[in-house]
Each structure stands twice: as structure tokens, then as C-alpha cells.
Scaffold this motif. Structure first.
Motif, PDB file in Angstrom:
ATOM      1  N   ILE A 153     -73.318  44.895  -5.150  1.00 47.24           N
ATOM      2  CA  ILE A 153     -73.788  45.091  -6.933  1.00 47.24           C
ATOM      3  C   ILE A 153     -74.960  45.514  -7.792  1.00 47.24           C
ATOM      4  CG2 ILE A 153     -72.767  44.075  -9.429  1.00 47.24           C
ATOM      5  CD1 ILE A 153     -71.030  42.663  -7.833  1.00 47.24           C
ATOM      6  N   ASN A 154     -75.620  44.623  -7.067  1.00 47.07           N
ATOM      7  CA  ASN A 154     -76.873  45.367  -7.746  1.00 47.07           C
ATOM      8  C   ASN A 154     -77.362  46.539  -6.795  1.00 47.07           C
ATOM      9  OD1 ASN A 154     -76.818  42.984  -9.273  1.00 47.07           O
ATOM     10  ND2 ASN A 154     -78.304  41.987  -7.064  1.00 47.07           N
ATOM     11  N   HIS A 155     -77.091  46.683  -5.436  1.00 42.55           N
ATOM     12  CA  HIS A 155     -76.872  48.031  -4.983  1.00 42.55           C
ATOM     13  C   HIS A 155     -76.358  49.132  -6.024  1.00 42.55           C
ATOM     14  CE1 HIS A 155     -78.243  46.497  -1.531  1.00 42.55           C
ATOM     15  NE2 HIS A 155     -79.967  46.550  -2.223  1.00 42.55           N
ATOM     16  N   TRP A 156     -75.198  48.810  -6.449  1.00 39.84           N
ATOM     17  CA  TRP A 156     -73.829  49.177  -6.815  1.00 39.84           C
ATOM     18  C   TRP A 156     -75.261  50.145  -8.515  1.00 39.84           C
ATOM     19  CZ3 TRP A 156     -71.505  48.984 -11.558  1.00 39.84           C
ATOM     20  CH2 TRP A 156     -70.464  50.276 -12.009  1.00 39.84           C
ATOM     21  N   LYS A 157     -75.284  49.072  -9.280  1.00 40.50           N
ATOM     22  CA  LYS A 157     -75.843  49.303 -10.417  1.00 40.50           C
ATOM     23  C   LYS A 157     -76.912  50.323 -10.262  1.00 40.50           C
ATOM     24  CE  LYS A 157     -75.151  44.967 -12.547  1.00 40.50           C
ATOM     25  NZ  LYS A 157     -75.323  43.131 -12.732  1.00 40.50           N
ATOM     26  N   GLU A 158     -77.801  50.298  -8.895  1.00 44.38           N
ATOM     27  CA  GLU A 158     -78.890  51.160  -8.993  1.00 44.38           C
ATOM     28  C   GLU A 158     -78.408  52.623  -8.475  1.00 44.38           C
ATOM     29  OE1 GLU A 158     -81.199  50.020  -5.540  1.00 44.38           O
ATOM     30  OE2 GLU A 158     -81.901  47.972  -6.336  1.00 44.38           O
ATOM     31  N   ALA A 159     -77.121  52.932  -7.992  1.00 44.57           N
ATOM     32  CA  ALA A 159     -76.355  54.335  -8.248  1.00 44.57           C
ATOM     33  C   ALA A 159     -76.184  54.071  -9.525  1.00 44.57           C
ATOM     34  CB  ALA A 159     -75.044  54.262  -7.129  1.00 44.57           C
ATOM     35  N   LEU A 160     -75.834  53.693 -10.553  1.00 43.23           N
ATOM     36  CA  LEU A 160     -75.353  53.831 -11.630  1.00 43.23           C
ATOM     37  C   LEU A 160     -76.895  54.731 -12.396  1.00 43.23           C
ATOM     38  CD1 LEU A 160     -73.631  51.269 -12.973  1.00 43.23           C
ATOM     39  CD2 LEU A 160     -72.742  53.043 -12.052  1.00 43.23           C
ATOM     40  N   GLU A 161     -77.864  54.311 -11.451  1.00 43.82           N
ATOM     41  CA  GLU A 161     -79.087  54.605 -12.358  1.00 43.82           C
ATOM     42  C   GLU A 161     -79.238  56.125 -11.841  1.00 43.82           C
ATOM     43  OE1 GLU A 161     -81.923  51.824 -12.442  1.00 43.82           O
ATOM     44  OE2 GLU A 161     -81.364  50.520 -13.048  1.00 43.82           O
ATOM     45  N   ARG A 162     -78.928  56.306 -10.719  1.00 48.10           N
ATOM     46  CA  ARG A 162     -79.459  57.830 -10.158  1.00 48.10           C
ATOM     47  C   ARG A 162     -78.695  58.180 -10.543  1.00 48.10           C
ATOM     48  NH1 ARG A 162     -82.060  56.725  -4.733  1.00 48.10           N
ATOM     49  NH2 ARG A 162     -83.508  54.765  -5.159  1.00 48.10           N
ATOM     50  N   PHE A 163     -77.661  58.606 -11.063  1.00 50.43           N
ATOM     51  CA  PHE A 163     -76.617  59.062 -11.568  1.00 50.43           C
ATOM     52  C   PHE A 163     -76.360  60.170 -13.275  1.00 50.43           C
ATOM     53  CE2 PHE A 163     -74.621  59.172  -6.742  1.00 50.43           C
ATOM     54  CZ  PHE A 163     -73.965  59.520  -6.720  1.00 50.43           C
ATOM     55  N   GLY A 164     -77.210  58.969 -13.519  1.00 46.01           N
ATOM     56  CA  GLY A 164     -76.897  58.854 -15.222  1.00 46.01           C
ATOM     57  C   GLY A 164     -77.959  60.278 -15.366  1.00 46.01           C
ATOM     58  N   ARG A 165     -77.216  60.569 -16.583  1.00 47.72           N
ATOM     59  CA  ARG A 165     -78.504  60.926 -17.051  1.00 47.72           C
ATOM     60  C   ARG A 165     -78.572  63.168 -15.919  1.00 47.72           C
ATOM     61  NH1 ARG A 165     -80.389  61.060 -21.967  1.00 47.72           N
ATOM     62  NH2 ARG A 165     -81.987  62.212 -21.758  1.00 47.72           N
ATOM     63  N   TRP A 166     -77.376  63.164 -15.388  1.00 52.53           N
ATOM     64  CA  TRP A 166     -77.038  63.538 -14.779  1.00 52.53           C
ATOM     65  C   TRP A 166     -76.804  65.855 -15.121  1.00 52.53           C
ATOM     66  CZ3 TRP A 166     -78.836  65.275 -10.031  1.00 52.53           C
ATOM     67  CH2 TRP A 166     -77.833  66.986  -9.993  1.00 52.53           C
ATOM     68  N   TYR A 167     -76.239  65.338 -16.489  1.00 53.97           N
ATOM     69  CA  TYR A 167     -76.019  66.526 -16.810  1.00 53.97           C
ATOM     70  C   TYR A 167     -76.787  67.171 -17.671  1.00 53.97           C
ATOM     71  CZ  TYR A 167     -71.751  66.374 -14.469  1.00 53.97           C
ATOM     72  OH  TYR A 167     -70.443  66.409 -13.155  1.00 53.97           O
ATOM     73  N   THR A 168     -77.721  66.353 -18.282  1.00 56.50           N
ATOM     74  CA  THR A 168     -78.949  66.545 -19.677  1.00 56.50           C
ATOM     75  C   THR A 168     -79.868  66.922 -18.930  1.00 56.50           C
ATOM     76  OG1 THR A 168     -78.045  64.685 -20.932  1.00 56.50           O
ATOM     77  CG2 THR A 168     -80.565  64.980 -20.766  1.00 56.50           C
ATOM     78  N   ASP A 169     -80.423  65.738 -17.744  1.00 59.86           N
ATOM     79  CA  ASP A 169     -81.111  66.688 -16.710  1.00 59.86           C
ATOM     80  C   ASP A 169     -80.591  68.671 -16.116  1.00 59.86           C
ATOM     81  OD1 ASP A 169     -83.025  63.850 -16.544  1.00 59.86           O
ATOM     82  OD2 ASP A 169     -81.936  63.295 -15.488  1.00 59.86           O
ATOM     83  N   LEU A 170     -79.207  68.201 -15.699  1.00 61.31           N
ATOM     84  CA  LEU A 170     -79.216  69.398 -14.708  1.00 61.31           C
ATOM     85  C   LEU A 170     -79.326  70.690 -16.397  1.00 61.31           C
ATOM     86  CD1 LEU A 170     -77.520  70.820 -12.348  1.00 61.31           C
ATOM     87  CD2 LEU A 170     -76.158  70.503 -12.934  1.00 61.31           C
ATOM     88  N   ASN A 171     -79.403  70.255 -17.494  1.00 57.66           N
ATOM     89  CA  ASN A 171     -79.680  71.776 -18.225  1.00 57.66           C
ATOM     90  C   ASN A 171     -80.801  71.389 -18.567  1.00 57.66           C
ATOM     91  OD1 ASN A 171     -76.955  72.108 -18.914  1.00 57.66           O
ATOM     92  ND2 ASN A 171     -76.613  70.444 -19.633  1.00 57.66           N
TER      93      ASN A 171
END
Length: 517
Positions: A499-517
Motif C-alpha cells: 500500500i505504501n508503494h502504491w501511494k508513492e505511485a500516486l505521487e509519481r502520476f500526480g500533476r501529470w497533465y499540469t506538468d505536461l502543459n
């Protein structure tokens, strides 16, 4: 036959119209259902044709009466459950709608949401509310201090319609416009009355749960005409009226109208403060009965009304993830699976997901993270990754998302819980429910009919009003449990690092579309 009392229950789901006739034992004696087509005129737009929906409602009800041989005149009362936050507007003089029903999944107002959330006006509202709360400690200002618009709320989709539908603009100036969610539209077609119950109103983002009426603050800020809104009434009562005689040949009393998740909470028997249910359908909805206390959450949980019946006012806390049904449908579409049922065997064919994690963020990551710019996807895929690992990771992500909401509810409330009641199509998945029991440490109870809780909810509320049942204890006894999943503490300990690793995955995928633009 003359001594038998029947209750009719109409349920409008994401893509389905269902009608059940129930007897005094709470059993469905007849039912019909049909799917309707969602319209996608542009990318991100999700609509329903109001006339098509109305015609389908009448057809499904007539089909049930005809095939069962039960006359409409034997229906003691009708209860209506509808999906929330899908709305249309129509002409008060002609009854003709100005546009299709804009559904809760629609993203057309996404730019407006971004603009308003970053505007000086919204920031000022939050800061001002926080200051007022500091001095006066009034809960309504604490709630407003965390104010944020979302696509799921009606607020800015309604503003979009008022700004972009020319005929709606013109008639609004003449005060010829009525607004309503699906419940209001159906009530108007059935009875000619323009109203909504508190559970549907409270989910819109335009309702003041402290004053129990439409928010004059939001109307003023957005400049939305006040005269378009339906009257807010109790969840059950005689105020809804009766169906027009020309529809079914008789007048059927409409005794209840209720939002789907509130109806599911009632139908699941969650009648006391602290009772918890989870609906695993098109979206995942974690709902807790919070009694007569309106809970103010700064973590992104929704605090809405469950029902108001006479002097009884029940509030509901909700954590929601919108993408569960989308995950399953996507998995079918790309050929991962043919049916949901087979995912249990596929997931159990491996003993772990082997470092693979899935982020279910097709529409962003919901509470308590509240990142609507996040991307969905897998992480941790390697050369030894098998389809079974990916399917297992997808099922695990459903439970992980629920656990996030459950943890917030646990931190913010103090009710003792020993069980979770579940319903919805995905609740038929034993892998998901066993993992849910393991990670929450609670007994998970699945009803005998996982698709029927909202039907039971409005049937029970309607039946209580018209005298089919005497009290809530009578209807509570009618709920039937199909299977119980008990927690396994060893499995929970095994999953904690994952679960802790999954929460880290959430952070990795976060703000993706903001950063992409």
C-alpha cells in the motif's frame, strides 16, 4: 389479491432504467430493465436525451405491469431513485428542454473549473471564510474555507449551459426557465410539480446544508437566476403528488424521491450513525451515516444529506472514486478480460502483483489527494510481468482507493465500526471483497442481490410513508446477507508495504497533465 400491497421502485442508474414491484416482504415480484445510450457529441461531453429517457421510463414501467399482470392501480406508492448531478433545463411554459441532460461524468466545464479554482474571487472566499471561522468557530465557514469546484458538481456545468446555450440565455431573461436534475425532470413529467428532495439537492454544489436550501452565496457569485431552482422538500411525503392519469390509466402516489447513494445507504440497512456501506459500481462510493451531525471535512470528503423524513434529518459522509466501472470496461475493451467474474481466478493465479501497481485515475485522483490532473497507468512493469500480475494490480488498486477514503473517515470521525455493507456490480468480485476485509479489519457483508440496494432504499422509504411497513425496524429485518468476508490479519501485514508503494505511485502520476502543459 385485494389485500396485497405493492410498492413500485424506479431506479435511474448510469446507463440503465430499472423498475421493480415489491411485495410486503420486500421481495421483487416483477421487474424490467433496459439500457439507454449515452451521447458523446464532443470529446469529454456525456449527455442523455431527456425525451428518450422519459419514453424509456414509461416503457419499462408498462412492460413490468403488462408482463406481471399486476395492475398499476395495485401500486400503493412509488419511490424514485436517480443518479445525482445530471441535469437539464426546460421551458416553464412549454415543458420543452433547452439541451440534453448533462451528466455527472461530463467534462465540458473543465476549463471553467480550473479558472474558478485559481481565481482571486475563489481564493478570497476561502481566505475570508478561514478568518471568520477563526473568530466565530462556525462550521459553515470552516467548510467554505476549503471550497473547491469540481467537474462532478453541477455548479460550473450549469454556468456553462447558461453561457453557451443561446435559447436558454434568452428565456432565462424572461424568467421562463426551470432547472433540475434527473429526479426533478421525472417528477415534472410524472406530476407537473417542480421540486427536488434534500438528498439530490445537497449533492449539486449549489445547496447550503446548514440552512437546508439553495445557496444564495453561490447564486450571487455565479450570477445564476434564483427562480430556476426547484422547491426543496423532504425525501418522502405527499408533496410529490400523483402521476398523471393519462400515463398509466390511474393516479399512482409518488411517495419518495431520493439520490441513488442515499437510497443505497438506506436499503443497505445503514440506519444508525457510524454505519458504513460501499457501492462498487460505475464509481466507488464510500458512505457513512453521520446521524444528525453535518461533518465538515477539509480532506475532500463530501458531506451531504442522506434523507430528511419529517423531524429526522440524516447526514452522510462520502468518499468517491469515479473510475471503477471505467477500469473494468477498459480491461474488457483492450482484451485483458472478457468478464468481471474471471478476474478473480486470473488474480489468484499469482500470489502477488510482483511489484506492479495500477493508478486508477482516468478522471484524476479523488479524496483525500484531490489531484484532478493526475494520469492513470501502470508502474513497475518488467520483462517477467504477466497479464495476471496486471489484472491483480488493477483489482488491488480498487481496494487501495477505498482504504484511502476509509482512513480519512476513521481520522475524522469517532464511531465504532465492525462491518462494511457492500453492493454494486463489482461487489460480486470475491478477490476485491476479501482484500477489503483484510485491509480494513472489518467484516464485509455482501447482500444477496448486489444490484438492488437503491431499489430497496426507495421502496422502503415509500412503503414506510404509505403504511406498507410500520417502522424502520420492520424494513431492517427484510435485508438479506448473501456472503460474509472476514479479515485475515496476516494478509493485511503482507500488504502494508505494498500500500505504501502504491501511494508513492500516486505521487509519481500526480500533476501529470499540469506538468505536461
Amino acid at each position: 389479491m385485494s389485500n396485497t400491497k405493492y410498492i413500485g421502485a424506479l431506479d435511474i442508474r448510469a446507463t440503465t432504467v430499472r423498475f421493480h414491484i415489491l411485495d410486503q416482504e420486500g421481495n421483487t415480484v416483477a421487474s424490467s430493465a433496459e439500457k439507454f445510450r449515452l451521447l458523446h457529441p464532443q470529446p469529454g461531453y456525456v449527455e442523455i436525451d431527456p425525451d428518450m429517457l422519459w419514453a424509456l421510463v414509461v416503457k419499462v414501467m408498462w412492460d413490468t405491469f403488462t408482463e406481471s399482470g399486476i395492475s398499476p392501480k395495485l401500486i400503493t406508492g412509488l419511490g424514485i431513485s436517480t443518479q445525482r448531478c445530471s441535469f437539464t433545463t426546460w421551458n416553464v411554459k412549454t415543458g420543452r428542454h433547452f439541451h440534453n441532460i448533462i451528466t455527472w461524468e461530463d467534462l465540458r466545464a473543465n476549463n471553467l473549473v480550473k479558472q474558478w479554482n485559481s481565481s482571486y474571487q475563489t481564493r478570497g472566499l476561502r481566505i475570508g471564510s478561514r478568518l471568520i471561522y477563526t473568530f466565530f468557530r462556525a462550521q459553515r465557514y470552516l467548510l467554505m474555507s476549503g471550497f473547491k469546484c469540481t467537474n462532478a458538481q453541477i455548479t460550473l456545468r450549469l454556468l456553462w449551459a447558461l453561457q453557451n446555450v443561446q435559447e436558454l440565455q434568452d428565456e432565462a431573461k424572461k424568467e421562463n426557465v426551470l432547472f433540475g436534475c434527473i429526479d426533478s425532470w421525472l417528477l415534472y413529467k410524472f406530476t407537473g410539480r417542480h421540486m427536488t428532495d434534500v438528498s439530490n439537492a445537497a449533492a449539486t454544489g449549489l445547496f447550503d446544508p446548514f440552512h437546508m436550501n439553495w445557496s444564495t452565496v453561490m447564486m450571487s457569485i455565479l450570477k445564476i437566476p434564483r427562480g430556476i431552482f426547484p422547491k426543496v422538500v423532504d425525501t418522502s411525503g405527499d408533496h410529490f403528488g400523483v402521476t398523471h392519469r393519462n400515463i398509466f390509466g390511474v393516479e399512482i402516489p409518488v411517495c419518495c424521491s431520493m439520490a441513488d447513494q442515499a437510497a443505497s445507504l438506506f436499503g443497505s440497512g445503514c440506519l444508525n450513525a457510524g454505519d458504513l456501506k460501499i457501492t462498487l459500481g460505475t464509481g466507488t462510493f464510500v458512505n457513512m451515516n453521520s446521524g444528525n451531525k453535518l461533518h465538515t471535512s477539509l480532506s475532500g470528503l463530501n458531506c451531504v444529506v442522506g434523507w430528511r423524513i419529517g423531524s429526522e434529518l440524516v447526514y452522510m459522509i462520502e468518499g468517491a472514486w469515479n473510475d471503477i466501472g471505467s477500469i473494468v470496461e477498459w480491461a474488457k475493451q483492450i482484451g485483458f478480460v472478457d468478464q468481471l467474474a474471471e478476474t478473480v481466478d486470473i488474480a489468484n493465479s499469482v500470489d502477488k502483483s510482483a511489484g506492479v501497481y495500477f493508478v486508477p485515475a482516468f478522471s484524476g485522483i479523488h479524496a483525500p489527494i484531490n489531484d484532478y490532473t493526475a494520469a492513470a497507468g501502470f508502474i513497475g512493469i518488467g520483462p517477467t510481468t504477466e497479464k495476471a500480475h496486471m489484472v491483480r494490480a488493477m483489482l488491488e488498486s480498487i481496494v487501495y482507493g477505498i482504504v484511502l477514503s476509509y482512513e480519512v473517515i476513521g481520522r475524522e470521525t469517532y464511531h465504532f465500526r465492525e462491518r462494511i455493507r457492500v453492493d454494486g456490480a463489482v461487489s460480486a468480485n470475491d478477490f476485491v471483497l476479501q482484500l477489503l476485509a483484510d485491509l480494513t479489519g472489518l467484516r464485509v457483508e455482501r447482500a444477496t442481490n448486489t444490484e438492488k440496494m437503491s431499489i430497496l432504499g426507495v421502496a422502503f422509504v415509500a412503503g414506510l410513508h404509505c403504511g406498507v411497513w410500520k417502522n424502520k425496524e420492520d424494513v431492517y429485518k427484510l435485508r438479506k446477507v448473501g456472503k460474509i468476508f472476514t479479515p485475515n490479519i496476516e494478509n493485511k501485514m503482507r500488504y502494508l508495504p505494498m500500500i505504501n508503494h502504491w501511494k508513492e505511485a500516486l505521487e509519481r502520476f500526480g500533476r501529470w497533465y499540469t506538468d505536461l502543459n
